[in-house]
Design a protein around this motif. Structure first.
Motif, short mmCIF file in Angstrom:
data_model
loop_
_atom_site.label_atom_id
_atom_site.label_comp_id
_atom_site.label_asym_id
_atom_site.label_seq_id
_atom_site.Cartn_x
_atom_site.Cartn_y
_atom_site.Cartn_z
N GLN A 1 0.83 -1.20 0.00
CA GLN A 1 0.00 0.00 0.00
C GLN A 1 0.87 1.25 0.00
O GLN A 1 1.85 1.32 0.73
N PRO A 2 0.50 2.26 -0.80
CA PRO A 2 1.27 3.50 -0.74
C PRO A 2 1.06 4.17 0.61
O PRO A 2 0.04 3.98 1.27
N HIS A 3 2.07 4.95 1.03
CA HIS A 3 1.93 5.74 2.25
C HIS A 3 0.72 6.66 2.08
O HIS A 3 0.56 7.29 1.04
N PRO A 4 -0.16 6.74 3.09
CA PRO A 4 -1.41 7.52 2.90
C PRO A 4 -1.16 8.98 2.54
O PRO A 4 -2.01 9.61 1.91
N ASP A 5 -0.01 9.53 2.94
CA ASP A 5 0.29 10.92 2.59
C ASP A 5 1.29 11.02 1.45
O ASP A 5 1.65 12.13 1.04
N GLY A 6 1.78 9.89 0.95
CA GLY A 6 2.80 9.95 -0.10
C GLY A 6 4.08 10.60 0.39
O GLY A 6 4.73 11.34 -0.36
N ALA A 7 4.45 10.34 1.63
CA ALA A 7 5.58 11.05 2.25
C ALA A 7 6.87 10.90 1.44
O ALA A 7 7.58 11.89 1.21
N GLY A 8 7.18 9.70 1.01
CA GLY A 8 8.42 9.48 0.26
C GLY A 8 8.40 10.21 -1.07
O GLY A 8 9.41 10.79 -1.50
N LEU A 9 7.25 10.19 -1.74
CA LEU A 9 7.12 10.88 -3.03
C LEU A 9 7.33 12.38 -2.86
O LEU A 9 8.07 13.02 -3.62
N ILE A 10 6.69 12.96 -1.85
CA ILE A 10 6.83 14.40 -1.60
C ILE A 10 8.30 14.74 -1.35
O ILE A 10 8.84 15.70 -1.90
N ALA A 11 8.96 13.92 -0.55
CA ALA A 11 10.37 14.19 -0.22
C ALA A 11 11.23 14.16 -1.48
O ALA A 11 12.08 15.04 -1.66
N THR A 12 11.01 13.19 -2.36
CA THR A 12 11.87 13.11 -3.56
C THR A 12 11.61 14.28 -4.51
O THR A 12 12.54 14.78 -5.14
N ILE A 13 10.35 14.70 -4.63
CA ILE A 13 10.04 15.83 -5.52
C ILE A 13 10.72 17.10 -5.00
O ILE A 13 11.38 17.84 -5.74
N GLN A 14 10.58 17.35 -3.70
CA GLN A 14 11.18 18.56 -3.13
C GLN A 14 12.70 18.53 -3.25
O GLN A 14 13.34 19.54 -3.55
N THR A 15 13.29 17.35 -3.04
CA THR A 15 14.75 17.23 -3.16
C THR A 15 15.19 17.51 -4.59
O THR A 15 16.20 18.19 -4.82
N CYS A 16 14.45 17.00 -5.57
CA CYS A 16 14.81 17.26 -6.98
C CYS A 16 14.79 18.76 -7.27
O CYS A 16 15.70 19.29 -7.91
N LEU A 17 13.74 19.44 -6.81
CA LEU A 17 13.65 20.89 -7.06
C LEU A 17 14.82 21.62 -6.40
O LEU A 17 15.46 22.48 -7.01
N ASP A 18 15.10 21.26 -5.15
CA ASP A 18 16.20 21.90 -4.43
C ASP A 18 17.53 21.69 -5.16
O ASP A 18 18.31 22.62 -5.32
N ARG A 19 17.77 20.47 -5.58
CA ARG A 19 19.06 20.17 -6.21
C ARG A 19 19.22 20.88 -7.54
O ARG A 19 20.32 21.27 -7.92
N ALA A 20 18.10 21.01 -8.27
CA ALA A 20 18.18 21.67 -9.58
C ALA A 20 18.04 23.18 -9.45
O ALA A 20 18.27 23.91 -10.42
#
Lengths: 330, 84, 402
Positions: free
Chosen positions: C257-276
């Motif tokens: 089951q996916p995390h109900p808040d999509g915590a891992g997904l949110i973290a990776t998206i924000q990290t990608c934006l920060d890095r770029a």
């Protein structure tokens, strides 16, 4: 990749090898006798076979791994979980903001589950295949089980393939630490022996099961360090060994090799001023976990030494792919 | 193909699949909310029940099995005799 | 443009659209739905019998391109690799710097065992199903690999993890050329499991639709050749795209089951934006994981809306309605489509979308026709059973457009 990572601790689930000290001894001792076991694959055309193997290995789960909800977890994932839960980690590894990664290597994870689903699909009506086997039938069961059961929110990566995957797992963990994706890493490898895995087993080696795990941290300092991972072909890897051996300041104190080819070990050992250990001769064939155990074995030999020691761990696959890593103690 | 079962047998099956003590699986204990079962365990329970009884449930019937009492009701509506 | 930035210099694909990236992109542009009745396996008796297959003609055409191998996935991978190296203008052997292979898969060679499924005891013919490294055997016959050969199997994030590992190897100088991709072939085992899970759609996969009923397996392989931008321009070529950032995390939540808040997904998206160093509004297309299962899509839409909260709602679509879910091949195919979207300034539509799910209102769901307009950055995310999440941010190949 960072220049180096430190080994904080290790956890082992190997046949008749309790700890790093026993692993160091086992690498130097004559090969242990293998217990003959019978392997069957019900509902298939595969005939049962009897084969000498190193194992079975009982998971003996520590309390940290919890006890509920483990009934349907595959044996290999339990071995992985037990070795990981036994591996000392930093106290903050289980706090919500920590990003300790789990990186795992295995050639066999999920194989009996995949095959069992196929056997069920062959003999039962559509829709009657046991759903719980499905997610367990991929390669990533051990990493997922460790990550979920130990509550580690860092990246969770699985490598498969041959012996180099075991060393590549460490390389990828070092990469995740270097990029900041992970604050630290639990890196491990595992193998199980089943009627299914035996179809691909090599006649001249003893199939083995077990799991091992290392806790890696970015901090430098005293203790055992891993550095200089190189992934290349056999020509370059051989050159690395010969060049390193040629000069006293680069010469390692030993070489631990994971390969299916005993002749290659003899060739690399001939004329060297240092000892050479062969993982598969001592521990049996563990697939991808063999490469990982070359590193754990090197760490065990460093830990057993009374003075600063540098040992090269090398994995070589039949196709010529290699991976090597320097393990040292200060 | 057995066309009868019992609440006790179903409870034992659920206890085995969910890895919870059989006495916690009362007729009204909700699989998800009360027993902490996840969707994979729930489907696993349904399929193993189907295999034991040799019958296929519809998606709606499977979805309607939210607790043991609900499961028994669905089986009875399919004409099965479910003893205590 | 930084000459040390990681560039995409070539792409290759084998997909339900057939052989080659051209066929794949044409199918996307033409909004073709490539799911349909399965022909490779006898699925009589199964309640639903649809998937997205590489067409039999394309499978037959592999004979003239790549060496024989029992594993179709291994041959898909070899064909996509040869196409991508050719596209990059690189020889398959020597004189092109150190080359590493980074390949994602979910089931690898295991589907060979499926062919033994019949009535009665399981027949067991081939042996390569028990040897995971056999997935790379066909590639090795046609391409000299003198760097790492890494097979990643973290679940359905596999293709993105391969891009992340390869991009890091290029950036660190471990390799000059990283062949990154993913491959899987249709697995009857997976089909049987999804049948038991009641997770298969009967007519079409409808990601983000209120009436979505489930997913369908797909198959194929896709490859991106990564090099430092300076190497590509030194050959007199222009990069097709850039890998601006990658990020990995996990949910540590539940096996399926996916995390109900999509915590891992949110973290990776924000990290990608920060890095770029880019803002949420700078992302022109979110290439969604979007499997079409009731459990996934609403969680994903909410997580993307939260992670990319800018002045506009994030523009999002899933190509799985057209291609099915190719598992280990999925994220790599989506990355190749992302590269083409950047080049053609077209955001692919949610082709099968009929009735947008109000629960997905936080994102701007692209209408079936797709959207023409500048596509400067594409965010592509992937995750799956086991909780591993990996997100990749791609940017345009031409410096003036970045």
């Amino acid at each position: 990749m960072p220049a180096s990572v430190a080994v904080r601790g290790a956890g082992l689930r190997l046949s008749e090898v309790e700890d790093l000290a026993a692993l160091a001894r086992r690498l130097s001792d004559a090969p242990a006798p293998a217990a003959v076991r019978r392997f069957a694959a019900p509902d298939t055309v595969l005939a049962p076979v009897e084969r000498g193997v190193y194992g079975p290995v009982e998971p003996r789960l520590p309390a940290r791994a919890g006890s509920r909800g483990l009934r349907s977890v595959p044996h290999e994932s339990l071995l992985a979980l037990a070795s990981a839960a036994d591996t000392p980690t930093r106290p903050e590894a289980r706090t919500p903001d920590d990003t300790t990664a789990v990186v795992w290597a295995s050639s066999t994870a999920g194989l009996p589950e995949y095959a069992t689903v196929c056997a069920e699909a062959s003999t039962l009506d559509p829709g009657f295949v046991a759903p719980a086997l499905g997610p367990a039938s991929a390669y990533n069961g051990p990493a997922a089980t460790v990550s979920i059961r130990l509550g580690l929110a860092g990246p969770n990566l699985t490598l498969t393939g041959g012996a180099t995957a075991g060393i590549s797992a460490i390389a990828e963990a070092m990469r995740l630490i270097a990029t900041g994706d992970a604050s630290a890493a639990l890196v491990g490898a595992s193998a199980t022996v089943t009627r299914w895995s035996l179809t691909a087993a090599h006649d001249h080696l003893t199939p083995a099961e077990g799991a091992a795990c290392l806790a890696l941290e970015p901090s430098a300092g005293p203790g055992i360090q891993l550095r200089e991972c190189q992934r290349t072909d056999l020509v370059h890897a051989t050159a690395r060994v010969i060049q390193a051996a040629a000069r006293p300041e680069t010469r390692p104190d030993g070489l631990v090799i994971s390969t299916l080819d005993a002749g290659l070990v003899d060739a690399l050992a001939s004329g060297q001023p240092f000892p050479v250990w062969h993982v598969e001769r001592s521990l049996g064939d563990l697939g991808a976990a063999g490469g990982f155990l070359a590193v754990v074995g090197a760490a065990a030999l460093c830990a057993a030494a009374t003075s600063p020691t540098k040992i090269l761990a090398l994995a070589v696959e039949p196709c010529g792919s290699t991976a090597s890593l320097e393990v040292s103690s200060s | 193909m057995p066309q009868e079962t019992s609440a006790t047998r179903l409870r034992e099956l659920a206890a085995d699949v969910f890895d919870v003590p059989a006495e916690e699986i009362t007729d009204g204990a909700a699989f998800y909310e009360d027993l902490g079962v996840d969707s994979l365990q729930k489907v696993d329970f349904v399929v193993r029940m189907e295999r034991q009884l040799g019958l296929k449930l519809t998606d709606d019937e499977a979805a309607g099995m939210r607790d043991l009492g609900g499961a028994i009701a669905v089986l009875r509506s399919r004409g099965l005799s479910v003893g205590p | 443009m930084d000459r040390d930035s990681v560039a995409v210099s070539g792409v290759g694909a084998v997909s339900p659209a057939g052989l080659g990236v051209h066929a794949l992109w044409r199918a996307i542009e033409d909004r073709r739905v490539l799911t349909g009745p399965v022909t490779r396996y006898d699925l009589s008796g199964y309640p639903t019998q649809q998937a997205a297959e590489v067409p039999p003609g394309a499978v037959a055409a592999l004979d003239s391109l790549v060496p024989p191998h029992e594993s179709l996935a291994a041959r898909y991978l070899a064909a996509a690799t040869l196409e991508a190296l050719g596209d990059a203008g690189l020889p398959a052997h020597r004189r092109r710097g150190r080359l590493g292979l980074f390949v994602g898969t979910v089931m690898g060679t295991r589907p060979l065992l499926d062919r033994a499924i019949g009535r009665g005891p399981l027949g067991v013919a081939e042996r390569a199903w028990a040897r995971p490294d056999e997935l790379l055997a066909a590639v090795r016959k046609v391409v000299t690999v003198d760097g790492p050969a890494v097979l990643l199997a973290p679940g359905c994030s596999a293709g993105n993890e391969a891009i992340a590992a390869g991009a890091a190897a290029v950036a660190s100088g471990e390799v000059d050329v990283a062949v990154c991709g993913g491959a899987d072939e249709l697995s009857l085992e997976v089909f049987a499991f999804f049948t038991s899970m009641r997770a298969l759609a009967a007519d079409a996969i409808r990601p983000f639709d209120a009436g979505r009923r489930g997913t369908m397996p797909g198959e194929g392989a896709a490859v991106l050749v990564l090099e430092r931008a300076g190497r590509v321009t030194a050959r007199g070529r222009a990069p097709l795209a850039h890998v601006l950032a990658t990020a990995s995390a996990a949910d540590a939540h539940n096996l399926t089951q996916p995390h109900p808040d999509g915590a891992g997904l949110i973290a990776t998206i924000q990290t990608c934006l920060d890095r770029a160093g880019v803002e949420p509004d700078d992302v022109d297309w979110v290439c969604a994981h979007g499997t079409g299962t009731p459990a996934n899509d609403a969680v994903e839409a909410r997580a993307v809306a939260k992670a990319l909260g800018g002045r506009r709602r994030p523009v999002l679509s899933s190509v799985k309605g057209q291609l099915g879910h190719a598992e280990g091949g999925a994220a790599a195919l989506e990355a190749v489509i992302g590269v083409r979207a950047l080049a053609h300034d077209l955001v692919p539509g949610n082709v099968t979308l009929v009735d947008p799910d109000p629960e997905c209102a936080g994102v701007d769901l692209v209408e079936p026709a797709g959207r023409r307009g500048p596509v400067r950055r594409v965010l592509s995310q992937a995750y799956g059973f086991g909780g591993a999440v990996c997100t990749v941010l791609l940017g345009k190949g031409t410096p003036d457009a970045r």
